[in-house]
Scaffold this motif. Sequence first.
Motif, mmCIF file in Angstrom:
data_model
loop_
_atom_site.group_PDB
_atom_site.id
_atom_site.type_symbol
_atom_site.label_atom_id
_atom_site.label_comp_id
_atom_site.label_asym_id
_atom_site.label_seq_id
_atom_site.Cartn_x
_atom_site.Cartn_y
_atom_site.Cartn_z
ATOM 1 N N SER A 57 0.857 -1.180 0.000
ATOM 2 C CA SER A 57 0.000 0.000 0.000
ATOM 3 C C SER A 57 0.891 1.227 0.000
ATOM 4 O O SER A 57 1.881 1.281 0.719
ATOM 5 C CB SER A 57 -0.900 0.005 1.231
ATOM 6 N N GLU A 58 0.523 2.218 -0.801
ATOM 7 C CA GLU A 58 1.320 3.432 -0.866
ATOM 8 C C GLU A 58 0.403 4.611 -1.153
ATOM 9 O O GLU A 58 0.367 5.142 -2.249
ATOM 10 C CB GLU A 58 2.397 3.295 -1.943
ATOM 11 N N ASN A 59 -0.341 4.990 -0.140
ATOM 12 C CA ASN A 59 -1.229 6.139 -0.274
ATOM 13 C C ASN A 59 -0.800 7.201 0.703
ATOM 14 O O ASN A 59 -0.800 6.976 1.903
ATOM 15 C CB ASN A 59 -2.696 5.757 0.004
#
Length: 154
Positions: free
Chosen positions: A141-143
């Motif tokens: 995840s990379e938000n």
Amino acid sequence: MTYENLDAKLVNALLGDGRASLRSLAEELDVSVTTVSNHLSDLEDQDVIDGYTPRVDYDAVGYDVTAVIQLKVEGNALPDITETLRDHQQMTSVYEVTGDYDVIAIGKFVDTDGMNEQIKALLTDPDIKASNTSVVLNTVSENEQFELEVREDE
């Protein structure tokens, strides 16, 4: 119409589509275009919204390597080290932290050779007492953004 939570709903709508028109935002939020415009201006004036930028998929443009860099820094040099990292083109995040290390930086690189070269150049500062670099194997995840909590009317 009550405007309670309107700012949070407006921010969340923009997180979904930062290019949405005032008219489409007004329709989605069931308020007038003028209301959206006024609230949006207020959020910008208060620096809650600090610009509108594209979300870049760095992998898609050839930056396949992500590195997590942890640094132990001589106390009085912390501002200089963090500024150097912040100003480095490929560092996407720089944090002053508690714990065993003083700084954590996240960088994106084209390949491991380029990463190695650039990190070694950054680490030549004598005020860096220790470092640990980890290469990300899989991005789960990379938000950098998340929706704001909208409180229900009581």
